[in-house]
Design a protein around this motif. Structure first.
Motif, PDB file in Angstrom:
ATOM      1  N   ILE A 144      32.042  22.319 -84.248  1.00 38.32           N
ATOM      2  CA  ILE A 144      31.481  22.835 -85.598  1.00 38.32           C
ATOM      3  C   ILE A 144      29.939  22.578 -85.494  1.00 38.32           C
ATOM      4  O   ILE A 144      29.360  21.514 -85.003  1.00 38.32           O
ATOM      5  CB  ILE A 144      31.852  21.608 -86.756  1.00 38.32           C
ATOM      6  CG1 ILE A 144      33.291  21.556 -86.816  1.00 38.32           C
ATOM      7  CG2 ILE A 144      30.849  21.958 -88.044  1.00 38.32           C
ATOM      8  CD1 ILE A 144      33.671  20.445 -87.671  1.00 38.32           C
ATOM      9  N   HIS A 145      29.425  23.856 -85.653  1.00 42.11           N
ATOM     10  CA  HIS A 145      27.979  24.176 -85.262  1.00 42.11           C
ATOM     11  C   HIS A 145      27.230  24.089 -86.639  1.00 42.11           C
ATOM     12  O   HIS A 145      27.394  25.025 -87.544  1.00 42.11           O
ATOM     13  CB  HIS A 145      27.639  25.595 -84.471  1.00 42.11           C
ATOM     14  CG  HIS A 145      26.190  25.619 -84.398  1.00 42.11           C
ATOM     15  ND1 HIS A 145      25.805  27.043 -84.092  1.00 42.11           N
ATOM     16  CD2 HIS A 145      25.326  24.864 -84.217  1.00 42.11           C
ATOM     17  CE1 HIS A 145      24.541  26.794 -83.982  1.00 42.11           C
ATOM     18  NE2 HIS A 145      24.026  25.673 -84.154  1.00 42.11           N
ATOM     19  N   LEU A 146      26.548  23.018 -86.826  1.00 39.69           N
ATOM     20  CA  LEU A 146      25.722  22.410 -87.998  1.00 39.69           C
ATOM     21  C   LEU A 146      24.295  23.097 -87.875  1.00 39.69           C
ATOM     22  O   LEU A 146      23.654  22.573 -87.066  1.00 39.69           O
ATOM     23  CB  LEU A 146      26.007  21.244 -88.204  1.00 39.69           C
ATOM     24  CG  LEU A 146      25.196  20.815 -89.773  1.00 39.69           C
ATOM     25  CD1 LEU A 146      26.001  21.392 -90.759  1.00 39.69           C
ATOM     26  CD2 LEU A 146      25.406  19.251 -89.798  1.00 39.69           C
ATOM     27  N   LYS A 192      33.045  26.912 -85.297  1.00 44.73           N
ATOM     28  CA  LYS A 192      33.028  27.309 -86.772  1.00 44.73           C
ATOM     29  C   LYS A 192      31.367  26.796 -87.102  1.00 44.73           C
ATOM     30  O   LYS A 192      30.977  25.838 -86.861  1.00 44.73           O
ATOM     31  CB  LYS A 192      33.884  26.158 -87.538  1.00 44.73           C
ATOM     32  CG  LYS A 192      33.545  26.415 -89.077  1.00 44.73           C
ATOM     33  CD  LYS A 192      34.086  27.708 -89.860  1.00 44.73           C
ATOM     34  CE  LYS A 192      33.840  27.603 -91.267  1.00 44.73           C
ATOM     35  NZ  LYS A 192      34.247  28.909 -91.813  1.00 44.73           N
ATOM     36  N   THR A 193      30.877  27.837 -87.645  1.00 46.60           N
ATOM     37  CA  THR A 193      29.313  27.632 -87.906  1.00 46.60           C
ATOM     38  C   THR A 193      29.118  27.226 -89.391  1.00 46.60           C
ATOM     39  O   THR A 193      29.847  27.944 -90.389  1.00 46.60           O
ATOM     40  CB  THR A 193      28.512  28.985 -87.837  1.00 46.60           C
ATOM     41  OG1 THR A 193      28.586  29.470 -86.338  1.00 46.60           O
ATOM     42  CG2 THR A 193      27.032  28.916 -88.315  1.00 46.60           C
ATOM     43  N   VAL A 194      28.557  26.075 -89.460  1.00 46.34           N
ATOM     44  CA  VAL A 194      28.299  25.631 -91.148  1.00 46.34           C
ATOM     45  C   VAL A 194      26.724  25.428 -91.274  1.00 46.34           C
ATOM     46  O   VAL A 194      25.911  25.013 -90.459  1.00 46.34           O
ATOM     47  CB  VAL A 194      29.097  24.360 -91.139  1.00 46.34           C
ATOM     48  CG1 VAL A 194      28.655  23.840 -92.551  1.00 46.34           C
ATOM     49  CG2 VAL A 194      30.400  24.473 -90.934  1.00 46.34           C
ATOM     50  N   PHE A 195      26.474  26.028 -92.338  1.00 43.72           N
ATOM     51  CA  PHE A 195      24.771  25.799 -92.717  1.00 43.72           C
ATOM     52  C   PHE A 195      24.739  24.510 -93.588  1.00 43.72           C
ATOM     53  O   PHE A 195      25.360  24.450 -94.455  1.00 43.72           O
ATOM     54  CB  PHE A 195      24.030  27.146 -93.439  1.00 43.72           C
ATOM     55  CG  PHE A 195      23.985  28.014 -92.407  1.00 43.72           C
ATOM     56  CD1 PHE A 195      22.847  28.145 -91.836  1.00 43.72           C
ATOM     57  CD2 PHE A 195      25.052  28.925 -92.149  1.00 43.72           C
ATOM     58  CE1 PHE A 195      22.722  29.191 -90.813  1.00 43.72           C
ATOM     59  CE2 PHE A 195      24.884  30.185 -91.206  1.00 43.72           C
ATOM     60  CZ  PHE A 195      23.379  30.117 -90.492  1.00 43.72           C
ATOM     61  N   TYR A 196      23.765  23.772 -93.370  1.00 40.76           N
ATOM     62  CA  TYR A 196      23.659  22.326 -94.082  1.00 40.76           C
ATOM     63  C   TYR A 196      23.145  22.974 -95.630  1.00 40.76           C
ATOM     64  O   TYR A 196      23.723  22.069 -96.478  1.00 40.76           O
ATOM     65  CB  TYR A 196      22.488  21.852 -93.495  1.00 40.76           C
ATOM     66  CG  TYR A 196      21.778  20.641 -94.401  1.00 40.76           C
ATOM     67  CD1 TYR A 196      22.619  19.452 -94.559  1.00 40.76           C
ATOM     68  CD2 TYR A 196      20.762  20.920 -95.209  1.00 40.76           C
ATOM     69  CE1 TYR A 196      22.132  18.395 -95.374  1.00 40.76           C
ATOM     70  CE2 TYR A 196      20.493  19.627 -95.972  1.00 40.76           C
ATOM     71  CZ  TYR A 196      21.253  18.722 -96.346  1.00 40.76           C
ATOM     72  OH  TYR A 196      20.660  17.636 -97.047  1.00 40.76           O
ATOM     73  N   GLU A 197      22.586  23.841 -95.757  1.00 43.46           N
ATOM     74  CA  GLU A 197      22.241  24.342 -97.278  1.00 43.46           C
ATOM     75  C   GLU A 197      23.296  24.615 -98.055  1.00 43.46           C
ATOM     76  O   GLU A 197      23.431  24.126 -99.051  1.00 43.46           O
ATOM     77  CB  GLU A 197      21.149  25.485 -97.038  1.00 43.46           C
ATOM     78  CG  GLU A 197      19.809  25.176 -96.667  1.00 43.46           C
ATOM     79  CD  GLU A 197      19.755  25.138 -94.981  1.00 43.46           C
ATOM     80  OE1 GLU A 197      18.706  24.572 -94.418  1.00 43.46           O
ATOM     81  OE2 GLU A 197      20.942  25.642 -94.528  1.00 43.46           O
ATOM     82  N   ASP A 198      24.369  25.235 -97.305  1.00 43.73           N
ATOM     83  CA  ASP A 198      25.607  25.626 -98.097  1.00 43.73           C
ATOM     84  C   ASP A 198      26.583  24.274 -98.202  1.00 43.73           C
ATOM     85  O   ASP A 198      27.171  24.419 -99.160  1.00 43.73           O
ATOM     86  CB  ASP A 198      26.621  26.464 -97.070  1.00 43.73           C
ATOM     87  CG  ASP A 198      25.930  28.015 -96.870  1.00 43.73           C
ATOM     88  OD1 ASP A 198      25.149  28.359 -97.919  1.00 43.73           O
ATOM     89  OD2 ASP A 198      26.273  28.572 -96.093  1.00 43.73           O
ATOM     90  N   LEU A 199      26.524  23.463 -97.162  1.00 50.96           N
ATOM     91  CA  LEU A 199      27.273  22.364 -97.372  1.00 50.96           C
ATOM     92  C   LEU A 199      26.608  21.572 -98.491  1.00 50.96           C
ATOM     93  O   LEU A 199      27.643  20.899 -99.476  1.00 50.96           O
ATOM     94  CB  LEU A 199      27.152  21.426 -96.172  1.00 50.96           C
ATOM     95  CG  LEU A 199      27.840  19.970 -95.964  1.00 50.96           C
ATOM     96  CD1 LEU A 199      29.449  20.082 -96.340  1.00 50.96           C
ATOM     97  CD2 LEU A 199      27.432  19.373 -94.903  1.00 50.96           C
ATOM     98  N   VAL A 200      25.436  21.246 -98.895  1.00 51.88           N
ATOM     99  CA  VAL A 200      25.014  20.613-100.064  1.00 51.88           C
ATOM    100  C   VAL A 200      25.018  21.259-101.333  1.00 51.88           C
ATOM    101  O   VAL A 200      25.201  20.635-102.339  1.00 51.88           O
ATOM    102  CB  VAL A 200      23.771  19.935 -99.851  1.00 51.88           C
ATOM    103  CG1 VAL A 200      23.627  19.206 -98.440  1.00 51.88           C
ATOM    104  CG2 VAL A 200      22.635  20.819 -99.329  1.00 51.88           C
ATOM    105  N   LYS A 201      24.928  22.561-101.287  1.00 50.99           N
ATOM    106  CA  LYS A 201      25.189  23.367-102.510  1.00 50.99           C
ATOM    107  C   LYS A 201      26.374  23.666-102.833  1.00 50.99           C
ATOM    108  O   LYS A 201      26.630  23.796-104.216  1.00 50.99           O
ATOM    109  CB  LYS A 201      24.271  24.799-102.210  1.00 50.99           C
ATOM    110  CG  LYS A 201      22.722  24.495-102.297  1.00 50.99           C
ATOM    111  CD  LYS A 201      21.863  25.538-102.466  1.00 50.99           C
ATOM    112  CE  LYS A 201      22.154  26.577-101.193  1.00 50.99           C
ATOM    113  NZ  LYS A 201      21.266  27.729-101.121  1.00 50.99           N
ATOM    114  N   ASN A 202      27.265  23.810-102.135  1.00 52.73           N
ATOM    115  CA  ASN A 202      28.686  24.163-102.332  1.00 52.73           C
ATOM    116  C   ASN A 202      29.448  23.552-101.604  1.00 52.73           C
ATOM    117  O   ASN A 202      30.413  24.198-100.708  1.00 52.73           O
ATOM    118  CB  ASN A 202      28.923  25.692-102.225  1.00 52.73           C
ATOM    119  CG  ASN A 202      30.013  26.239-103.172  1.00 52.73           C
ATOM    120  OD1 ASN A 202      31.023  25.205-103.350  1.00 52.73           O
ATOM    121  ND2 ASN A 202      30.104  27.665-103.362  1.00 52.73           N
TER     122      ASN A 202
END
Length: 357
Positions: A144-146, A192-202
């Motif tokens: 998981i690439h954060l 799997k790429t995950v953006f921190y901003e997406d994680l906390v917003k949605n």
């Protein structure tokens, strides 16, 4: 918890201060995951044990002993040590370093209640530099690439005292992500790429996608993780006097205090009022190409790299980190216990009651 060396393993990689602790806690709250607090024991022991083919009883016993030379395992992990030793010594001669590492994970005592383990999740930013090592040890590993806005990540690094200035933090952010992107090109299906901003917003959407990637069912505990800590651990923590608290209890205290509030994107853009215009320019000049790739907007017009004279020291520090883990374990332990040396990377920082902002 039922144990099996066939349990798949995933790694959260990315620069520090990218929200990996938050994601690790979310995933650890799931009853079917093993997602311990940060440790480096895999790469710490890699040089000595990754190529071992014949695991004698003496070699297995030495592995168990060497495991606790890793400072985070020693201070921050709570392990069922008797069972761990028994599980390690019962392994056949043809076991592997990867299998033994999985046994260590499976004897970790979590903050959360557990059922059958279906996945192991390991979180450590420095693993970003050693993805090829991890793939050799765990041939089926996934990642998981954060990713977090480098300006927010760099501000958080400097505020926490983990980097001396925004320049050093920006170089680290760039190098860690570049190393991951190199491995991504070779093994695109593993990431799997995950953006921190997406994680906390949605978080609901992101965690649903992540559980699909992890091949586990979505559980509400992921979103409400701070309501599912073991009650007996919380009660023990409250009753213990501060001097009596273990470092793991202090770490829990940090988590428990910082994560009582609902997940939000409150701090996403706090860097805008915290960083100077010069700091922002430095970060954007160093991280610009990856910022474009990750679709982060710029605050500085036409950033150009004017810091080449400071780069050699950064690469020397990066070399030392890689040399440290590639060097024989005996040499590293000599530096750790016999020499007060700046060559040894800082294994962990003081535990502070502060949010990752």
């Amino acid at each position: 918890m039922e144990k099996t060396i066939d349990t798949p393993i995933y790694f959260i990689v990315g620069p520090g201060r990218s929200g990996s602790t938050l994601l690790q806690l979310m995933l650890d709250a799931h009853p079917n995951t093993i997602a311990p607090v940060e440790s480096r024991f895999i790469i710490f022991l890699h040089q000595k044990y990754a190529s071992v083919k014949n695991w004698t009883q003496e070699k297995l016993a030495q592995f168990y002993t060497d495991l606790f030379y890793d400072e985070k395992i020693y201070y921050l992990w709570e392990l069922d040590k008797k069972q761990l030793q028994k599980d390690i010594l019962s392994q056949p001669k043809n076991t592997t370093f990867g299998n033994l590492c999985k046994i260590v994970f499976q004897n970790y005592i979590s903050f959360f209640k557990k059922e059958k383990a279906k996945v192991i999740v390991d979180k450590n930013p420095v693993n970003s530099l050693f993805v090829p090592w991890l793939i050799k040890v765990f041939p089926n590993a996934k990642f998981i690439h954060l990713i977090r806005d480098p300006r927010a990540s760099c501000y958080s690094h400097v505020k926490a005292g983990m980097q001396p200035n925004p320049l050093a933090a920006a170089l680290m952010w760039r190098d860690y992500n570049k190393a991951i992107e190199t491995s991504k090109k070779e093994y695109p299906q593993r990431f799997k790429t995950v953006f921190y901003e997406d994680l906390v917003k949605n978080p609901n959407l992101v965690l649903t996608e992540l559980t699909t990637f992890l091949n586990i069912a979505f559980k509400e505990e992921l979103l409400q993780f701070n309501q599912h800590f073991k009650s007996d651990f919380i009660n023990k923590l409250k009753l213990a006097k501060q001097p009596e608290k273990s470092l793991k209890q202090q770490l829990f205290h940090k988590y428990h205090n910082n994560l009582q509030k609902p997940i939000s994107g409150k701090y996403i853009n706090s860097w805008q009022s915290k960083l100077t215009a010069k700091d922002i320019q430095v970060i954007e000049e160093i991280c610009g190409l990856l910022m474009q790739q990750y679709k982060y907007s710029f605050s500085t017009e036409n950033p150009q790299n004017n810091f080449s004279w400071q780069i050699p020291m950064h690469y020397f520090k990066k070399f030392l980190i890689q040399f440290y883990y590639a060097a024989p374990l005996s040499l590293r332990l000599f530096y750790t216990h016999k020499i007060n040396s700046n060559l040894k990377p800082k294994l962990f920082f003081s535990i502070k009651d502060q949010q990752e902002t």
